[in-house]
Design a protein around this motif. Structure first.
Motif, short mmCIF file in Angstrom:
data_model
loop_
_atom_site.label_atom_id
_atom_site.label_comp_id
_atom_site.label_asym_id
_atom_site.label_seq_id
_atom_site.Cartn_x
_atom_site.Cartn_y
_atom_site.Cartn_z
N PHE A 41 0.66 -1.03 0.21
CA PHE A 41 -0.34 -0.19 -0.23
C PHE A 41 0.64 1.48 -0.10
CE2 PHE A 41 -3.11 2.82 1.40
CZ PHE A 41 -4.37 2.31 0.89
N ALA A 151 -1.97 -8.19 2.17
CA ALA A 151 -1.17 -8.94 3.01
C ALA A 151 -0.27 -8.67 4.46
CB ALA A 151 0.40 -8.00 1.55
N LEU A 152 -0.40 -7.60 4.95
CA LEU A 152 -0.16 -7.39 6.55
C LEU A 152 -0.95 -8.52 7.31
CD1 LEU A 152 1.48 -6.30 8.89
CD2 LEU A 152 -0.17 -4.39 8.18
N SER A 172 -13.93 -6.27 4.40
CA SER A 172 -15.37 -6.22 3.43
C SER A 172 -15.67 -7.37 2.92
CB SER A 172 -14.56 -5.27 2.72
OG SER A 172 -13.56 -5.89 1.70
N LYS A 176 -13.43 -12.36 1.32
CA LYS A 176 -11.86 -12.54 2.00
C LYS A 176 -12.46 -12.77 3.44
CE LYS A 176 -10.81 -7.86 -0.13
NZ LYS A 176 -9.94 -6.64 0.32
N ILE A 237 -1.03 1.13 12.51
CA ILE A 237 0.24 0.51 11.37
C ILE A 237 -0.34 1.41 10.60
CG2 ILE A 237 1.00 -1.49 10.10
CD1 ILE A 237 -0.30 -3.07 12.14
N LEU A 262 3.87 2.30 14.69
CA LEU A 262 4.62 1.54 14.07
C LEU A 262 4.86 1.91 12.47
CD1 LEU A 262 5.92 -0.78 13.52
CD2 LEU A 262 4.57 -2.87 13.54
N LEU A 264 8.31 0.31 9.90
CA LEU A 264 8.45 -0.58 9.80
C LEU A 264 10.48 -0.36 9.48
CD1 LEU A 264 9.75 -3.84 9.38
CD2 LEU A 264 8.55 -3.66 6.76
N ARG A 313 -9.09 -2.54 -3.72
CA ARG A 313 -9.34 -3.39 -2.75
C ARG A 313 -9.78 -4.64 -3.19
NH1 ARG A 313 -12.88 0.32 1.76
NH2 ARG A 313 -12.57 -1.89 3.47
#
Ligand code: NDP
Length: 323
Positions: A41, A151-152, A172, A176, A237, A262, A264, A313
Motif C-alpha cells: 500500500f 498482505a499484512l 470487507s 476475504k 500501522i 509502528l 517498519l 481493495r
C-alpha cells in the motif's frame, strides 16, 4: 533494462514503462536481477506523494523484491554472486535490475519461490513487530486483525496463530473472510456489519481484544478503541482510509489504553529487534508454520493496474509484479 519511471506524483497511471540504465552497485551495495516485486500500500501512497516521507521524482517505485545477486559492490562481504535473496530497499525494484544496500538483504529459506520471498519482508516483519516487539502479546490473548485478507492481514493472522493468540479477523467481503478462516482466524466479522463492535466484544468474552492492529484510520480509529480491552493496546500501522482520526485522551485514560505507532522503516534501525524478528520468522517459514500468501501477479507493463487494484481493495495476499 526495462523499468517503471514516475516523473510526477499522482494516481498509479503516472508510472511509465521506460528503457533505463542498469544501476551500478556502489560501496556497500549489491545489484540484484529482479524476479518478483512485492507491492505494498505504501508504494501506491509514495507514487501519490502521500507517504510518510517525501517522494522525490523522477524515481522507480518498488521497495521489496526477490531475485539473484548479479554484482557486488566494494566493501560487501558474505554475499555471493548468484545467491537467491529477498531484499528490502527504499525504491527502484520495479525494473529488471535493482541496487540495495547489503544491509537490506533479508535471509529467507531457500524453499520459498521468488514470489513468496518477495511477499515476505514488509508484511511479516511488520506483523512480527506489531504482535511481539510493540504489542507484547502473550499466549491466548485476542488480537483484532483488520484488512485481514490483505498482505499484512494474512501475515498477521498466520503469525498470531503461530504465537498461540486468538484472532478476530475483519475484512470487507465474505470471500476475504473465507481466506482469513482458512489461515486460522477464530472469528470473522464483516468490516461493514452494523453489529461489528458488539460481535467483536461477544467473541472476546465481552472484554474486547487485548491487541488491535489498526490499519484503516479515520472514523474506524475510534471504533478500534471501543473494541480494545481495558489495558489493551492499539498498534497504529496504517491509514488506508487516508482520513484524519479523532483521539479523545479521556478515552485512553478511562480504560488505561495504550496507542502505539509502528513504522517498519524506523523499526529496522533497531538491529536487535530486527535480528530477533528475522530469527523467529525464518524458523516459522522453514517449519511451514507460516507461508507468505502470494496474491495476483502482474507483468511489469501492467504495474499501474496492479497498484490500482490494490487501492480499489480488489486484491488478497501480496500483489506481485514480475519484470
Ligand atoms: P493490503 O494488501 O492489506 O491492501 C489494502 C487493504 O486495506 C484493502 O484490501 C482493504 O481490505 C483495506 N482497506 C480498508 N480501508 C480501505 C480504503 N479506504 N481504501 C483501500 N483499502 C482499504 O495492503 P498492505 O498489506 O500493503 O497494507 C495494509 C495496511 O498496512 C496499509 O494501511 C499500509 O499502509 C499498512 N502498512 C504499514 C506498514 C508500516 O510500517 N507502518 C507496513 C505494511 C503495511 P478490505 O477490503 O478487507 O477492507
Amino acid at each position: 533494462m526495462r523499468g517503471m519511471l514516475v516523473e510526477r506524483l499522482g494516481a498509479p497511471d503516472v508510472m511509465e514503462l521506460r528503457e533505463l540504465p542498469v544501476p551500478e552497485p556502489g560501496q556497500g551495495h549489491v545489484r540484484v536481477k529482479v524476479e518478483a516485486v512485492g507491492i505494498n500500500f505504501a508504494d501506491a501512497l509514495a507514487v501519490a506523494g502521500e507517504y510518510l516521507t517525501r517522494t522525490r521524482v523522477p524515481y522507480t517505485p518498488g521497495m521489496e523484491f526477490a531475485g539473484t545477486v548479479d554484482a557486488v559492490g566494494e566493501g560487501v562481504s558474505g554475499v555471493q554472486s548468484g545467491a537467491r535473496v529477498a531484499c528490502l530497499g527504499g525504491t527502484g525494484a520495479l525494473a529488471e535490475y535493482a541496487v540495495v544496500p547489503a544491509a537490506g538483504i533479508i535471509p529467507v529459506p531457500q524453499s520459498l519461490s521468488a514470489a513468496q520471498a518477495a511477499a515476505f519482508p514488509v508484511s511479516y516483519f511488520t506483523a512480527y513487530h506489531a504482535l511481539r516487539t510493540l504489542g507484547q502479546a502473550t499466549d491466548g490473548q485476542w488480537v483484532l486483525v483488520q484488512a485481514a485478507a490483505g498482505a499484512l492481514g494474512t501475515a498477521s493472522i498466520q503469525l498470531a496463530k503461530a504465537m498461540s493468540l486468538q484472532v478476530v479477523a475483519m475484512a470487507s467481503t465474505e470471500e476475504k473472510l473465507d481466506m482469513a478462516r482458512r489461515l486460522g482466524a477464530d472469528v470473522t466479522v464483516l468490516q461493514d456489519d452494523p453489529e461489528r463492535v458488539q460481535k467483536v466484544k461477544e467473541a472476546t468474552g465481552g472484554r474486547g481484544a487485548a491487541l488491535v492492529l489498526e490499519v484503516v484510520g479515520g472514523a474506524r480509529f475510534q471504533e478500534s478503541l471501543s473494541m480494545t480491552a481495558t489495558r489493551g493496546r492499539v498498534i497504529v500501522i496504517g491509514n488506508a482510509s487516508r482520513e484524519t482520526a479523532l483521539l479523545h485522551p479521556a478515552e485512553l485514560m478511562k480504560r488505561n489504553l495504550t496507542v502505539t505507532g509502528l513504522w517498519l522503516t524506523s523499526m529496522m534501525s533497531d538491529l536487535e529487534a530486527t535480528r530477533e524478528a528475522a530469527q523467529e520468522l525464518t524458523q516459522l517459514i522453514a517449519s511451514g508454520q507460516v507461508t507468505p500468501q502470494v496474491g495476483p501477479t502482474y507483468a511489469l507493463a501492467d504495474s499501474a493496474r496492479a497498484f490500482q487494484d490494490l487501492l480499489d481493495r480488489k486484491t488478497t495476499g501480496k500483489v506481485i509484479i514480475e519484470p
